[in-house]
Design an enzyme around this catalytic site. Structure first.
Site, PDB file in Angstrom:
ATOM      1  N   GLU A   1      -4.341 -50.116  30.452  1.00  0.00           N
ATOM      2  CA  GLU A   1      -4.946 -49.311  31.505  1.00  0.00           C
ATOM      3  C   GLU A   1      -6.411 -49.050  31.160  1.00  0.00           C
ATOM      4  OE1 GLU A   1      -3.298 -45.379  33.452  1.00  0.00           O
ATOM      5  OE2 GLU A   1      -4.456 -44.893  31.652  1.00  0.00           O
TER       6      GLU A   1
ATOM      7  N   LYS B   1       8.386 -43.603  37.994  1.00  0.00           N
ATOM      8  CA  LYS B   1       8.496 -42.281  38.611  1.00  0.00           C
ATOM      9  C   LYS B   1       9.686 -42.268  39.570  1.00  0.00           C
ATOM     10  CE  LYS B   1       3.535 -41.564  38.119  1.00  0.00           C
ATOM     11  NZ  LYS B   1       2.223 -41.422  38.786  1.00  0.00           N
TER      12      LYS B   1
END
Length: 275
Positions: free
Chosen positions: A193, A132
């Site tokens: 994840e 990000k």
């Protein structure tokens, strides 16, 4: 990390964006007029981005002289002098905003990373950045994160496998996703994840290198560490904030990743003045 090519490209793009077909305002200054300037920080910060500043003026006019008063990674206080410039007035004026944009953004990233690194000092947990980042400045911001004492997660989609919720849904299951990726991900870390303890157990059975605990509570993280028993590296991610950082690290996880290091930063206030 060799950033020579990255710095050159970053600066070339930034100058093209800002200067375009030419700086109209500096046309009022005689071509041979010389000037001196000083740049100061208006607030406390960790300085990062010197090579980008140097490259800005090198590309504009190689005759510009830069006298740095601080080193990369130095802590500075409000109103502290950072560097001085001497060269043609036109080059100094044209390069001012581009140079300060790099320095204020990368210093902000490094300053934030330093806060996070200090929060877990003495513990084994490493604080990681994410993807990000500001478009076009990924390598620069990841360098700044390192300057601040934190660590880099994968740099892009090419250097590690991260199987997330949508990958799992598309593949059918965690087990299927890990099984399919192994043949073509040789030599690359494989991370999965998970969003629950049951998914953690399935992931552990599939045998990845790292498991990311997404939005787990503190109690769930502690239980995950007990279930894992050191089988794989554990990473905590999702809604991570500075105030909770040390408690998360004290659970014994290996990594905590957060986009806040690169996407929540506020540029450091800098000022350039002629003298």
């Amino acid at each position: 990390m060799d950033l020579t090519k990255t710095i050159t490209q970053n600066v070339r793009f930034a100058l093209a964006e800002d200067v375009g077909s030419g700086d109209l305002t500096v046309a009022l200054i005689p071509v041979d007029a010389m000037a001196s300037a000083v740049v100061i920080s208006r607030e406390d910060a960790l300085i990062c981005g010197r090579p980008w500043v140097d490259e800005v003026f090198a590309q504009l006019d190689s005759r510009v002289e830069i006298e740095w008063r601080v080193q990369e990674g130095d802590k500075v206080a409000a109103d502290q002098e950072l560097f001085r410039l001497r060269g043609t007035a036109r080059a100094l004026l044209t390069g001012e905003r581009t140079a300060l944009n790099f320095l204020q953004t990368l210093s902000a990233t490094a300053t934030e990373a330093k806060r996070y690194a200090e929060a877990v000092a003495g513990l084994k947990t490493r604080i990681l950045d994410t993807r990000k980042t500001i478009p076009g400045l990924r390598e620069a911001q990841k360098y700044a994160v390192s300057c601040g004492g934190c660590f880099n997660h994968r740099h892009g989609l090419y250097d590690a496998v991260l199987i997330k919720e949508n990958h799992i849904l598309a593949a059918g299951s965690i087990t299927a996703a890990v099984t399919r990726v192994r043949p073509y991900a040789q030599g690359k870390p494989v991370e999965v994840e998970v969003e629950s303890l049951s998914e953690l157990r399935e992931a552990l059975a599939a045998g990845p290198d790292i498991v990311m605990l997404d939005n787990f509570s503190l109690a769930q993280i502690s239980e995950a560490v007990l279930i894992n028993q050191g089988q794989v590296k554990l990473e905590v991610s999702g809604n991570v904030c500075l105030d909770d950082l040390r408690k998360l690290a004290e659970t014994g996880v290996d990594y905590i990743s957060t986009g806040a290091l690169t996407k929540h930063v506020r540029a450091i206030d800098l000022s350039m003045r002629f003298f």
